[in-house]
Motif scaffolding. Structure first.
Motif, PDB file in Angstrom:
ATOM      1  N   MET A   1       0.796  -1.353  -0.058  1.00  0.00           N
ATOM      2  CA  MET A   1      -0.017  -0.053   0.073  1.00  0.00           C
ATOM      3  C   MET A   1       0.796   1.091  -0.154  1.00  0.00           C
ATOM      4  N   SER A   2       0.708   2.106  -0.916  1.00  0.00           N
ATOM      5  CA  SER A   2       1.463   3.387  -1.087  1.00  0.00           C
ATOM      6  C   SER A   2       1.096   4.354   0.042  1.00  0.00           C
ATOM      7  N   LEU A   3       2.396   5.293   0.409  1.00  0.00           N
ATOM      8  CA  LEU A   3       2.045   6.363   1.280  1.00  0.00           C
ATOM      9  C   LEU A   3       1.335   7.566   0.349  1.00  0.00           C
ATOM     10  N   LYS A   4       0.333   8.201   0.870  1.00  0.00           N
ATOM     11  CA  LYS A   4      -0.383   9.264   0.373  1.00  0.00           C
ATOM     12  C   LYS A   4      -0.076  10.368   0.766  1.00  0.00           C
ATOM     13  N   ILE A   5       0.726  11.361   0.025  1.00  0.00           N
ATOM     14  CA  ILE A   5       1.220  12.572   0.579  1.00  0.00           C
ATOM     15  C   ILE A   5       0.459  13.656  -0.534  1.00  0.00           C
ATOM     16  N   MET A   6      -0.045  14.491   0.418  1.00  0.00           N
ATOM     17  CA  MET A   6      -0.574  15.625  -0.005  1.00  0.00           C
ATOM     18  C   MET A   6       0.395  17.009   0.161  1.00  0.00           C
ATOM     19  N   SER A   7       0.802  17.623  -0.886  1.00  0.00           N
ATOM     20  CA  SER A   7       1.695  18.917  -0.781  1.00  0.00           C
ATOM     21  C   SER A   7       0.839  19.939  -1.205  1.00  0.00           C
ATOM     22  N   VAL A   8       1.127  21.394  -0.496  1.00  0.00           N
ATOM     23  CA  VAL A   8       0.458  22.323  -0.843  1.00  0.00           C
ATOM     24  C   VAL A   8       1.412  23.379  -1.081  1.00  0.00           C
ATOM     25  N   VAL A   9       1.189  24.305  -2.062  1.00  0.00           N
ATOM     26  CA  VAL A   9       1.931  25.449  -2.633  1.00  0.00           C
ATOM     27  C   VAL A   9       0.791  26.661  -2.569  1.00  0.00           C
ATOM     28  N   GLY A  10       1.263  27.699  -2.202  1.00  0.00           N
ATOM     29  CA  GLY A  10       0.338  28.814  -2.384  1.00  0.00           C
ATOM     30  C   GLY A  10       0.904  30.004  -3.043  1.00  0.00           C
ATOM     31  N   ALA A  11       2.152  30.310  -2.870  1.00  0.00           N
ATOM     32  CA  ALA A  11       2.602  31.660  -3.530  1.00  0.00           C
ATOM     33  C   ALA A  11       3.905  31.251  -3.969  1.00  0.00           C
ATOM     34  N   ARG A  12       4.703  32.212  -4.799  1.00  0.00           N
ATOM     35  CA  ARG A  12       5.839  32.140  -5.574  1.00  0.00           C
ATOM     36  C   ARG A  12       6.899  31.496  -4.624  1.00  0.00           C
ATOM     37  N   PRO A  13       7.252  32.012  -3.643  1.00  0.00           N
ATOM     38  CA  PRO A  13       8.281  31.667  -2.794  1.00  0.00           C
ATOM     39  C   PRO A  13       8.216  30.006  -2.582  1.00  0.00           C
ATOM     40  N   ASN A  14       6.726  29.384  -2.472  1.00  0.00           N
ATOM     41  CA  ASN A  14       6.570  28.203  -2.469  1.00  0.00           C
ATOM     42  C   ASN A  14       7.280  27.081  -3.420  1.00  0.00           C
ATOM     43  N   PHE A  15       7.097  27.894  -4.689  1.00  0.00           N
ATOM     44  CA  PHE A  15       7.298  26.992  -6.058  1.00  0.00           C
ATOM     45  C   PHE A  15       8.708  26.280  -5.866  1.00  0.00           C
ATOM     46  N   MET A  16       9.765  27.223  -5.478  1.00  0.00           N
ATOM     47  CA  MET A  16      11.260  26.781  -5.715  1.00  0.00           C
ATOM     48  C   MET A  16      11.382  25.761  -4.438  1.00  0.00           C
ATOM     49  N   LYS A  17      10.520  25.659  -3.374  1.00  0.00           N
ATOM     50  CA  LYS A  17      10.793  24.765  -2.185  1.00  0.00           C
ATOM     51  C   LYS A  17      10.001  23.452  -2.555  1.00  0.00           C
ATOM     52  N   ILE A  18       8.880  23.333  -3.305  1.00  0.00           N
ATOM     53  CA  ILE A  18       8.364  22.386  -3.578  1.00  0.00           C
ATOM     54  C   ILE A  18       8.950  21.441  -4.703  1.00  0.00           C
ATOM     55  N   ALA A  19       9.610  22.283  -5.673  1.00  0.00           N
ATOM     56  CA  ALA A  19      10.112  21.196  -6.769  1.00  0.00           C
ATOM     57  C   ALA A  19      10.919  20.282  -6.448  1.00  0.00           C
ATOM     58  N   PRO A  20      12.006  20.544  -5.604  1.00  0.00           N
ATOM     59  CA  PRO A  20      13.007  19.201  -5.253  1.00  0.00           C
ATOM     60  C   PRO A  20      12.361  18.033  -4.467  1.00  0.00           C
ATOM     61  N   PHE A  21      11.140  18.542  -3.510  1.00  0.00           N
ATOM     62  CA  PHE A  21      10.428  17.691  -2.963  1.00  0.00           C
ATOM     63  C   PHE A  21       9.724  16.751  -4.156  1.00  0.00           C
ATOM     64  N   ALA A  22       9.192  17.347  -4.840  1.00  0.00           N
ATOM     65  CA  ALA A  22       8.200  16.591  -5.782  1.00  0.00           C
ATOM     66  C   ALA A  22       9.006  15.637  -6.559  1.00  0.00           C
ATOM     67  N   HIS A  23      10.242  16.202  -6.888  1.00  0.00           N
ATOM     68  CA  HIS A  23      11.347  15.302  -7.956  1.00  0.00           C
ATOM     69  C   HIS A  23      11.733  13.991  -6.921  1.00  0.00           C
ATOM     70  N   ALA A  24      12.025  14.186  -5.710  1.00  0.00           N
ATOM     71  CA  ALA A  24      12.557  13.241  -4.830  1.00  0.00           C
ATOM     72  C   ALA A  24      11.156  12.170  -4.702  1.00  0.00           C
ATOM     73  N   ILE A  25      10.227  12.500  -4.645  1.00  0.00           N
ATOM     74  CA  ILE A  25       9.234  11.511  -4.370  1.00  0.00           C
ATOM     75  C   ILE A  25       8.896  10.719  -5.763  1.00  0.00           C
ATOM     76  N   GLU A  26       9.282  11.482  -7.001  1.00  0.00           N
ATOM     77  CA  GLU A  26       9.109  10.612  -8.131  1.00  0.00           C
ATOM     78  C   GLU A  26      10.047   9.624  -8.421  1.00  0.00           C
ATOM     79  N   ARG A  27      11.211   9.991  -7.528  1.00  0.00           N
ATOM     80  CA  ARG A  27      12.402   8.620  -7.746  1.00  0.00           C
ATOM     81  C   ARG A  27      11.860   7.456  -6.770  1.00  0.00           C
ATOM     82  N   GLU A  28      10.796   7.571  -6.010  1.00  0.00           N
ATOM     83  CA  GLU A  28      10.293   6.686  -5.258  1.00  0.00           C
ATOM     84  C   GLU A  28       9.424   5.673  -5.911  1.00  0.00           C
TER      85      GLU A  28
END
Length: 379
Positions: A1-28
């Motif tokens: 059973m996979s782990l379900k993660i919901m990430s939230v971005v709201g404004a421009r400063p968040n975009f640079m921070k969520i990008a590496p997290f999303a890419h790290a998840i893709e590698r899983e």
């Protein structure tokens, strides 16, 4: 059973921070099911799409389209809209980043429904509760189950506030993951192409060389909303900074509006020592930072990037939630607020200082991987 993660971005400063997290998840592979929510707190569609494309962030699964409004309006509308998505998807974790209104609103909503919350950039404190971002940080950290800190000072802040040790994990600065992933692409850009393509004056003919210019961004209300503050600040920039080197000024729309309102805009356009440009994308700003002799800014993210790149940084704020970047802590930033005398003093100091980078512990480009590991270990 996979782990379900919901990430939230709201404004421009968040975009640079969520990008590496999303890419790290893709590698899983298939071990994690990732659902990305954009609240739409940053409501400029053109800028938002350009950032997602430039940083290769997956298209959000849902855009709540919250838009502008007062802090209370944004938080309230976000909680109402986010609750519907939360109840439909039922994630194991909600991951929030930074300190925008969406961060606070979504963390509260998740915890009210007994969904675990992880806060990336936990523990940052300016100790200035007049800043709405400071309230967002404090509230988010109080309700979060997992506090993912960018530096050791942030962990100390949380412990002083009574956070339990098992909730705190020092993982490093995720903004530096983005910097390291995009450094080569930024380096390949042509400096003067950036300036001419973004020039507010179409007749711009002022070329600059690496290490020969200063670059500036400024948008905070405390710096631009009062003529009594902005006018002497502009005079200082022209007489002290631009007299020593060309000043590339990336003009935020809010700042331009105030300059025009206060009758300061035309004199800036007429000063050929100033290179006024429209807001630039992530890679272009990174190139400017890498090439500049000096940075002047009221942006927290640029403080961090300057720290690693070694660009001396005059931080035009009275306080900072990122003290690890300050000279007294080994960094390259000095707080001046909008005070012309302090700016001039810092300028003289930095122009006589050898450029040197400072990399705090775990600012190594691997923070996102550590965050994913922490979440997987707590299933």
């Amino acid at each position: 059973m996979s782990l379900k993660i919901m990430s939230v971005v709201g404004a421009r400063p968040n975009f640079m921070k969520i990008a590496p997290f999303a890419h790290a998840i893709e590698r899983e592979d298939d071990r994690i099911e990732h659902f990305l929510v954009h609240t739409g707190q940053h409501y400029d569609p053109e800028m938002y799409h350009s950032f997602f494309e430039a940083l290769n962030i997956p298209t959000p699964d849902v855009d709540l389209e919250i838009g502008s409004g007062s802090h209370a309006e944004q938080v309230g509308r976000t909680m109402i809209a986010f609750e519907k998505v939360l109840l439909e998807r039922r994630p194991d974790w909600v991951v929030v980043v930074g300190d925008v209104n969406a961060t606070c609103a979504c963390s509260i909503t998740a915890r009210k429904h007994h969904v675990r919350v992880a806060h990336i950039e936990a523990g940052l404190r300016s100790f200035d509760e007049r800043m709405p971002e400071e309230i967002n940080r404090m509230v988010t950290d109080r309700v979060s189950n997992l506090l993912l800190t960018p530096d050791e000072l942030s962990g100390e802040n949380l412990r002083r506030e009574g956070a339990e040790e098992e909730r705190i994990r020092f993982v490093g600065n995720i903004m530096i993951d983005t910097l390291e992933a995009h450094r080569a692409r930024a380096e390949a850009l042509d400096l003067n192409d950036i300036l001419t393509s973004h020039a507010i004056d179409p007749d711009l003919k002022t070329p600059v060389d690496d290490g020969s210019f200063a670059v500036m961004t400024m948008h905070r209300p405390s710096n631009v909303d009062s003529r009594e503050v902005l006018e002497p600040l502009v005079r200082c920039l022209r007489e002290e900074v631009a007299s020593k080197m060309p000043l590339v000024w990336s003009i935020h729309p809010r700042t331009r509006n105030r300059l025009e309102t206060f009758g300061l805009w035309d004199e800036l356009l007429a000063d050929d020592r100033l290179i006024l440009i429209r807001p630039v994308g992530y890679h272009a700003m990174l190139k400017l930072n890498m090439s500049a002799r000096l940075m002047l800014t009221d942006s927290g993210g640029l403080q961090e990037e300057c720290c690693v790149l070694g660009t001396p940084c005059i931080t035009m704020r009275e306080n900072t939630e990122r003290p690890v970047t300050l000279v007294e802590n080994g960094g390259v930033s000095e707080l001046t607020g909008p005070d012309p005398e302090k700016i001039t003093s810092a300028l003289d100091t930095f122009l006589n200082m050898e450029r040197r980078g400072h990399r705090p512990p775990l600012w190594d480009g691997k923070t996102a991987e550590r965050i994913v590991t922490e979440l997987e270990n707590r299933t």
